[in-house]
Design an enzyme around this catalytic site. Structure first.
Site, mmCIF file in Angstrom:
data_model
loop_
_atom_site.group_PDB
_atom_site.id
_atom_site.type_symbol
_atom_site.label_atom_id
_atom_site.label_comp_id
_atom_site.label_asym_id
_atom_site.label_seq_id
_atom_site.Cartn_x
_atom_site.Cartn_y
_atom_site.Cartn_z
ATOM 1 N N SER A 290 29.682 2.669 24.488
ATOM 2 C CA SER A 290 29.771 4.123 24.592
ATOM 3 C C SER A 290 31.131 4.568 25.100
ATOM 4 O O SER A 290 31.407 5.758 25.147
ATOM 5 C CB SER A 290 28.648 4.679 25.467
ATOM 6 O OG SER A 290 28.619 4.003 26.683
ATOM 7 N N HIS B 103 27.809 4.258 17.651
ATOM 8 C CA HIS B 103 27.333 4.648 18.981
ATOM 9 C C HIS B 103 26.043 5.452 18.871
ATOM 10 O O HIS B 103 26.049 6.595 18.407
ATOM 11 C CB HIS B 103 28.430 5.443 19.710
ATOM 12 C CG HIS B 103 28.030 5.858 21.086
ATOM 13 N ND1 HIS B 103 28.420 7.037 21.655
ATOM 14 C CD2 HIS B 103 27.246 5.240 21.996
ATOM 15 C CE1 HIS B 103 27.894 7.125 22.873
ATOM 16 N NE2 HIS B 103 27.176 6.050 23.092
ATOM 17 N N GLU C 178 27.329 8.469 16.453
ATOM 18 C CA GLU C 178 28.793 8.569 16.420
ATOM 19 C C GLU C 178 29.335 7.340 15.702
ATOM 20 O O GLU C 178 29.055 6.207 16.103
ATOM 21 C CB GLU C 178 29.358 8.620 17.852
ATOM 22 C CG GLU C 178 29.497 10.023 18.392
ATOM 23 C CD GLU C 178 30.106 10.060 19.795
ATOM 24 O OE1 GLU C 178 30.860 10.982 20.083
ATOM 25 O OE2 GLU C 178 29.789 9.170 20.613
ATOM 26 N N ASN D 122 30.347 11.800 24.994
ATOM 27 C CA ASN D 122 30.411 11.460 26.421
ATOM 28 C C ASN D 122 31.686 11.980 27.072
ATOM 29 O O ASN D 122 31.671 12.437 28.217
ATOM 30 C CB ASN D 122 30.296 9.948 26.618
ATOM 31 C CG ASN D 122 28.867 9.473 26.381
ATOM 32 O OD1 ASN D 122 27.938 10.281 26.365
ATOM 33 N ND2 ASN D 122 28.681 8.188 26.167
#
Ligand code: CAA
Length: 678
Positions: A412, A433, A445, A483
């Protein structure tokens, strides 16, 4: 006559065909074509009945959303009224997904015959709108206010059989027989005299609904959740009340004014942006239909923990067999056990049969030997987030995987380029991801490394669709899009708490904004141990040290009762106080709701602008989609970038400067030039 609508006359029946690919949206050319067709049906003495049908995959799937927020002219509703008023029978022959304006057109016809595999719905609420082409007035008259509200408030389509039972359509037939059935119906109707059934004049249901004073309270109770934060559901209720209580023409006036109010609202602007953004993420410049794809028929997953197990379920659900690798037998057994339990829970809810559970489990093979991955087309690594471990895994994997196999990491935040450099095939390496729980969260992702080939990226994007997820392309950086974007949000919320703004106020402001929970409660849910490095002296670090790990163990910032309702924990407040003192932070007066909101959101917008400026995301809409699908950002706010545009970029720049945060160059430039992100 516009070419989007053609009319042919056979044996006294006018066959009106709509052809406006891809979904026969009711754009200007279709509306004016239908308007002219209605005039011709009316005036041509050789025409004694008419059929409205559509070429391609579907009867119109709605108004042309691209024409909004202007009120389209001629307006759909006026054209449909003209069709309903015709003195000759008009039949709608429905197939595909007949949605929004498409269904409103069908309801204005005197009869409806539908393909048995078709679906019908009024999804406008999902765009922050209401069925503004008389849908709120005709549907309650056809199927009753309660059933009509069920369709309009959920926005979900119903199947043809249900539509038949409800009285929305008169007949269903196999798709191949649709045209013939419509002609047969028209021929029979031509031979009949008598008044035509017009939904606008039907009073059977309105009389029944008027005699049911509890109706609207019941609807509010059943659909309570759909009213939260959004304005369209209340407007729909107002219109349907008007349908029940007022003559059609007056109801139409209520509907028109409510529709125009919604069309001009920030919420529909945001939701229409999201509609397009969701569809755009899959488009990658330079990658087209001609880009060769790697055929993914089998997959290996390394790591049977929470992420690895969830990812394995995604592939099993999509019918792609999985080999799941662990280093120790007990970890493998635990991982497979969790997967089985998840499937069995789904079966308990009636969404899988026992046989389906077994066959899903059969498609996941556990193994302790990485060598078993020598024949799979794609390997996804989902081990502990340590570069040292990933280096070893990829070096070994490169020697085992067959030539042409794609190697992906589910990291991540770690550097995909560094990981790719561990292999002799960096062009075959990318990031995939997933978000936790991977089998549930709808975002994927796809992280493009410096050397990832077009074919590998195209395959990653296609995989998103195969797994029924929305793929968003990201470039390599710490945290990729989602994130990285939300990191400043979490940091800002912790700082506010540390300086003395009560946690419940921070969380309440963000719930009011539309999040299901605020940032502090979110940390408790994720688990404070999950987001904290051992030995950290932050608030979360100290809470973990005190064995407060969040909702799952002893509470975290909040204490939880048996119904998982949280109250600020005195023990946590004590710890926060100590951390404040230890860091020499001065307590400040609690922030106002507006200061909390802007203090949390402006830094996110700024980070989004940097993500865009650095080319990590292709477009602002992609950033919004990652926030909505990855972090449950309320879609009616449009995601952070769309929200920023609506809120006002100059205000955000000034606010950031006041907070001592330097606005990104792109944000500053757009604010100064009157530009926007979306
Ligand atoms: N207007 C304009 N474009 C539309 C559209 C619409 N109503 N519906 C779909 N499209 C476009 C999409 O943007 C997409 O374009 P690109 O290929 O350029 O990306 C293309 O048609 C295909 O759409 P999907 O990728 O979504 O295809 P799908 O097969 O997965 O789904 C669908 C088809 C079920 C019809 C889905 O597109 C959908 O749900 N569309 C929206 C339906 C809707 O909301 N209708 C109500 C409109 S508002 C209204 O009607 C107001 C009123 O009362 C007057």
């Amino acid at each position: 006559m516009g070419e989007a609508v053609t009319v042919s006359v056979e044996n006294g029946i006018a066959i009106v065909t709509i052809a406006n690919p891809p979904v026969n949206a009711l754009g200007h050319s279709v509306r004016s074509g239908l308007d002219k067709a209605a005039d011709r049906i009316d005036s041509d003495v050789d025409i004694r009945a008419a059929i409205i049908r559509a070429d391609g995959s579907t009867f119109p799937a709605g108004a042309d959303i691209g024409e909004f927020p202007n009120v389209p002219q001629p307006f759909h509703g006026d054209v449909f009224d003209k069709i309903e008023a015709l003195p000759k029978p008009v039949i709608a022959a429905i197939h595909g997904t007949t949605l929004g304006g498409g269904l409103e057109l069908a309801m204005a016809c005197h009869y409806r015959v539908a393909a048995d595999d078709s679906k019908m719905g009024l999804p406008e609420v999902q765009l922050g709108l209401l069925p503004g082409a008389r849908g709120t007035q005709r549907l309650p008259r056809l199927i009753g206010a309660e059933a009509a509200l069920g369709m309009m408030l959920s926005g979900k389509p119903i199947a043809a059989k249900k539509a038949l039972d409800a009285g929305l359509v008169d007949k269903i037939v196999p798709q191949a027989e649709l045209d013939a059935a419509a002609i047969e119906m028209a021929t029979a109707l031509m031979a009949k005299d008598g008044p035509l059934p017009r939904a606008s004049q039907d009073s059977n249901w309105t009389e029944k609904d008027r005699a049911d004073p509890q109706l609207f309270d019941r609807v509010r109770e059943t659909h309570g959740r759909s009213f939260r934060g959004v304005i369209a559901p209340n407007a729909i209720l107002t219109c349907v009340k008007a349908a029940v209580e007022l003559p059609f023409e007056q109801g139409v006036e209520v509907e028109s004014s409510e529709f125009e109010r919604l069309l001009a609202s920030d919420q529909s602007r945001a939701l229409i942006h999201v509609f397009y953004a969701m569809r755009e993420t899959a488009k990658v410049p330079g990658i087209g239909k001609e880009t060769p794809l790697v055929d993914i028929k089998s997959v290996g997953i390394i790591g049977a923990g929470t992420m690895g197990g969830g990812i394995a379920m995604c592939f099993a659900n999509a019918g792609i067999p999985v080999k799941l690798v662990e280093v120790k037998q007990d970890a493998l057994d635990r991982g497979l056990g969790v997967i089985r339990k998840n499937y069995e829970n789904t079966a308990k809810k009636g969404r899988l049969t026992d046989d389906q559970v077994e066959s899903l489990m059969d498609s996941i093979t556990g193994t302790l030997a990485m060598e078993d991955l020598s024949d799979v087309d794609l390997v996804i690594e989902a081990v502990f987030e340590s570069m040292e471990i990933k280096e070893k895994v990829f070096t070994r994997l490169d020697a085992i995987a067959k030539p042409g196999a794609i190697l992906a990491s589910n990291t991540s935040f770690l550097d995909i380029d560094h990981i790719a450099a561990m292999t002799k095939r960096p062009e075959m390496v990318l990031g995939l991801h997933f978000f936790s729980p991977a089998n549930v969260m709808p975002l994927l992702e796809v992280v493009r490394g410096e050397k990832s080939s077009d074919s590998v990226i195209a395959t990653g994007m296609k995989l998103g669709k195969t797994l029924r997820k929305t793929p968003v392309l990201a470039r390599v950086c710490d945290g990729f899009i989602a994130n990285r974007l939300m990191f400043p949000y979490m940091v800002a919320s912790q700082n506010m708490l540390l300086r003395g703004t009560p946690m419940q106020e921070i969380d309440a402001v963000m719930r009011q904004y539309g999040f299901a929970m605020g940032p502090i409660a979110l940390l408790d849910l994720i688990g404070l141990d999950v987001i904290t490095f051992p030995g950290e002296t932050t608030m979360t670090g100290e809470l973990v040290k005190a064995e407060r790990r969040g909702q799952k163990l002893n509470g975290g910032f909040y204490d939880y009762d048996e119904k998982r309702r949280g109250t600020p924990s005195p023990a946590a407040l004590d710890i926060i106080d100590k951390v404040r003192q230890a860091n020499g932070v001065e307590a400040a007066p609690p922030l106002s709701p507006d200061e909390i909101l802007t203090g949390l959101l402006y830094p996110v917008v700024n980070e989004g602008a940097k993500i865009l400026e650095e080319g990590i995301a292709l477009r602002a809409g992609d950033i919004d989609v990652t926030a909505i699908l990855g972090y449950n950002w309320p879609s009616y706010q449009g995601g952070p970038m769309c929200w920023a545009d609506i809120h006002g970029l100059p205000k955000i720049v000034a606010g950031l400067e006041k907070m001592g945060i330097e606005p990104s160059a792109l944000l500053a430039e757009k604010a100064a030039s009157g530009g926007s992100f979306t």
